[in-house]
Design an enzyme around this catalytic site. Sequence first.
Site, mmCIF file in Angstrom:
data_model
loop_
_atom_site.group_PDB
_atom_site.id
_atom_site.type_symbol
_atom_site.label_atom_id
_atom_site.label_comp_id
_atom_site.label_asym_id
_atom_site.label_seq_id
_atom_site.Cartn_x
_atom_site.Cartn_y
_atom_site.Cartn_z
ATOM 1 N N GLY A 147 12.772 39.944 14.459
ATOM 2 C CA GLY A 147 11.681 38.957 14.470
ATOM 3 C C GLY A 147 11.316 38.533 15.876
ATOM 4 N N GLU A 199 0.852 22.797 23.279
ATOM 5 C CA GLU A 199 1.246 22.653 21.872
ATOM 6 C C GLU A 199 2.409 21.666 21.752
ATOM 7 O OE1 GLU A 199 -0.318 26.934 20.125
ATOM 8 O OE2 GLU A 199 1.807 26.494 19.942
ATOM 9 N N SER A 242 9.649 38.991 26.376
ATOM 10 C CA SER A 242 9.657 38.221 27.623
ATOM 11 C C SER A 242 10.637 37.063 27.528
ATOM 12 C CB SER A 242 8.257 37.663 27.876
ATOM 13 O OG SER A 242 7.880 36.814 26.816
ATOM 14 N N HIS A 266 -21.283 26.513 1.098
ATOM 15 C CA HIS A 266 -21.467 25.120 1.515
ATOM 16 C C HIS A 266 -20.588 24.210 0.661
ATOM 17 C CE1 HIS A 266 -23.479 21.491 2.839
ATOM 18 N NE2 HIS A 266 -23.567 21.114 1.568
ATOM 19 N N ILE A 315 1.668 27.039 25.538
ATOM 20 C CA ILE A 315 2.953 26.546 25.037
ATOM 21 C C ILE A 315 3.143 25.073 25.419
ATOM 22 C CG2 ILE A 315 5.481 26.817 25.232
ATOM 23 C CD1 ILE A 315 5.003 29.855 25.460
HETATM 24 P P1 FAD Z 1 9.588 39.598 21.347
HETATM 25 O O1 FAD Z 1 9.024 38.906 20.166
HETATM 26 O O2 FAD Z 1 10.062 38.750 22.459
HETATM 27 O O3 FAD Z 1 10.733 40.558 20.854
HETATM 28 C C1 FAD Z 1 11.504 41.272 21.763
HETATM 29 C C2 FAD Z 1 12.822 41.613 21.107
HETATM 30 O O4 FAD Z 1 13.500 42.541 21.939
HETATM 31 C C3 FAD Z 1 13.752 40.415 20.971
HETATM 32 O O5 FAD Z 1 14.174 40.302 19.630
HETATM 33 C C4 FAD Z 1 14.916 40.727 21.905
HETATM 34 O O6 FAD Z 1 16.163 40.261 21.411
HETATM 35 C C5 FAD Z 1 14.886 42.242 21.927
HETATM 36 N N1 FAD Z 1 15.494 42.837 23.123
HETATM 37 C C6 FAD Z 1 15.329 42.478 24.413
HETATM 38 N N2 FAD Z 1 16.032 43.303 25.224
HETATM 39 C C7 FAD Z 1 16.644 44.195 24.430
HETATM 40 C C8 FAD Z 1 17.491 45.301 24.661
HETATM 41 N N3 FAD Z 1 17.836 45.671 25.887
HETATM 42 N N4 FAD Z 1 17.939 45.996 23.604
HETATM 43 C C9 FAD Z 1 17.593 45.659 22.326
HETATM 44 N N5 FAD Z 1 16.791 44.618 22.054
HETATM 45 C C10 FAD Z 1 16.302 43.911 23.094
HETATM 46 N N6 FAD Z 1 2.040 34.194 20.147
HETATM 47 C C11 FAD Z 1 1.040 34.131 19.252
HETATM 48 O O7 FAD Z 1 0.349 35.133 19.042
HETATM 49 N N7 FAD Z 1 0.780 32.988 18.549
HETATM 50 C C12 FAD Z 1 1.509 31.852 18.741
HETATM 51 O O8 FAD Z 1 1.249 30.840 18.092
HETATM 52 C C13 FAD Z 1 2.570 31.890 19.676
HETATM 53 N N8 FAD Z 1 3.342 30.807 19.895
HETATM 54 C C14 FAD Z 1 4.390 30.890 20.780
HETATM 55 C C15 FAD Z 1 5.165 29.762 20.998
HETATM 56 C C16 FAD Z 1 6.229 29.812 21.876
HETATM 57 C C17 FAD Z 1 7.072 28.598 22.088
HETATM 58 C C18 FAD Z 1 6.535 31.030 22.549
HETATM 59 C C19 FAD Z 1 7.704 31.119 23.484
HETATM 60 C C20 FAD Z 1 5.755 32.153 22.349
HETATM 61 C C21 FAD Z 1 4.678 32.095 21.469
HETATM 62 N N9 FAD Z 1 3.854 33.199 21.261
HETATM 63 C C22 FAD Z 1 2.818 33.110 20.375
HETATM 64 C C23 FAD Z 1 4.070 34.457 21.970
HETATM 65 C C24 FAD Z 1 4.768 35.467 21.074
HETATM 66 O O9 FAD Z 1 5.979 34.922 20.604
HETATM 67 C C25 FAD Z 1 5.033 36.746 21.845
HETATM 68 O O10 FAD Z 1 3.811 37.205 22.394
HETATM 69 C C26 FAD Z 1 5.588 37.838 20.947
HETATM 70 O O11 FAD Z 1 6.793 37.447 20.364
HETATM 71 C C27 FAD Z 1 5.803 39.127 21.753
HETATM 72 O O12 FAD Z 1 6.293 40.097 20.897
HETATM 73 P P2 FAD Z 1 7.193 41.301 21.471
HETATM 74 O O13 FAD Z 1 7.479 42.158 20.296
HETATM 75 O O14 FAD Z 1 6.529 41.881 22.644
HETATM 76 O O15 FAD Z 1 8.519 40.615 22.012
#
Ligand code: FAD
Length: 449
Positions: A38, A183, A141, A438, A180
């Site tokens: 997730g 919010e 990130s 409407h 962030i």
């Molecule tokens: P992530 O969701 O960060 O997933 C990366 C995964 O990689 C993690 O589970 C991590 O454990 C894993 N990982 C890292 N390194 C390794 C490794 N070496 N080996 C194996 N696994 C690894 N975005 C929206 O669109 N709407 C919102 O309302 C929103 N609200 C947010 C609120 C907050 C407080 C924050 C912090 C972010 C929010 N975001 C929102 C941004 C959104 O969460 C991110 O853009 C999104 O999660 C990015 O997805 P991703 O798959 O790139 O990375």
Amino acid sequence: MQKADLIIIGAGPGGYEAAVEAARLGMSVVVIEAARVGGTCLNEGCIPTKCFCRHAEVLEDVREAASYGISCGEPQLDMAAVVARKDEVVARLVSGVESLMKTPGITYVQGKARFVQPHVVGIEGGNELFEAPNIMIATGSVAKYLPIEGAHLPGVVSSRELLSLTQVPRRLCVVGGGVIGLEFAGIFHTFGSEVTVVEFCREILPNFDRDIAKRLRTSLKKRGIRFETQAAVTAITRDDVGQLHVAYDEKGKAGECVADCVLMAVGRTANTASLNLDEAGIAYTRRGITVDEHYQTNVPGVYAVGDVNGICQLAHAATFQGFHVLHRICGAQDAIRPDIVPAAVFTVPEVAMVGSTEETCREQGVTYRVLKSFYRANGKALSMNADDGLVKLLVDDAGRILGAHILGAHASDLIHEVAVLMNLDVPVSRLHDIIHAHPTLSELLLHLA
Ligand code: FAD
């Protein structure tokens, strides 16, 4: 050595959605996740914050009940219950993704992945190796901290810790007026904190339409949130009684905000540290892993999607980048438009945007005209007591929609109608021929002038 068609590193919205789709397309997929499936989105980002937003909304509604002729006493917030409900929602969604990881074709591996060779990945502390012609890096990130004195003092937290606080801080200082930061400013203000936002730029929400950002700041100020803009935080100190002093330089003048908790919301940085990218010869900068327009790195067959490439830090951007990579791998075309990514800010009032802002149009020398429609003239908005807001469309000489910016209730839902029109290249003139029910907020789009 275990071989697969595709290795996905990271099971956030970039990784897990792509894994399920790849399995559906018949690929054998290895998904490696270091923490909980997730990713940031489900565990400490989108979903938990939206749970908190909902609590704030209910609280606000109860407080306003008297204006609807409903009498009830002053509501009390149980912060531990707020966190418990958030954890419950998160657990439900995580368990759903865990089930998805059992889809035939997916091998799920718990552990931290690191490159051994350009197409071979190992797990930290283990001997097992995985090899695939295609690798998708989706490691997301991590929160940035300002490189200043006191940035890591107790009480200075990132969004992750703020989501687990069991007591509402009396005074919260939010460093950073981006999505962030705002919010959380809105949520904790409603929860009862005195909130001050300290922002480095001239205006909050630097990547949004300046006019909309200013209007949002005005609305939030009216609600009681304090703003210090063009203010560079220089240090944080803690006094004998545990108060945090956030020192800032505001246009050459020294300022200070005293708080019980400080949220560092100054952006997020690509999570690449554990990947051993140098070993695989994968190029990256401080912004993230370098990719081409198809999210392929300099190493053929190795892709980077989502926050880790630094292009657009939004969950749905990560997901659709992942889908695009799969289509490329399968040699299929798709019609995904990476330039049309809706973005929303879940404050009260909400903000949403898609496409160009007035600022980007001007920078690019694109001529445009602005059409507006106001919530105060919309029947549904008035019935909801939500007259604060507007829809703003930017259109070119031919009537093509260049961008849309909405401030107001349900902006995050309304924006998609414009996103659809933009994806289908429907000129703005056609909008007037499309019958809208409407009374709805969607009618705001019929009355643009
Ligand atoms: P992530 O969701 O960060 O997933 C990366 C995964 O990689 C993690 O589970 C991590 O454990 C894993 N990982 C890292 N390194 C390794 C490794 N070496 N080996 C194996 N696994 C690894 N975005 C929206 O669109 N709407 C919102 O309302 C929103 N609200 C947010 C609120 C907050 C407080 C924050 C912090 C972010 C929010 N975001 C929102 C941004 C959104 O969460 C991110 O853009 C999104 O999660 C990015 O997805 P991703 O798959 O790139 O990375």
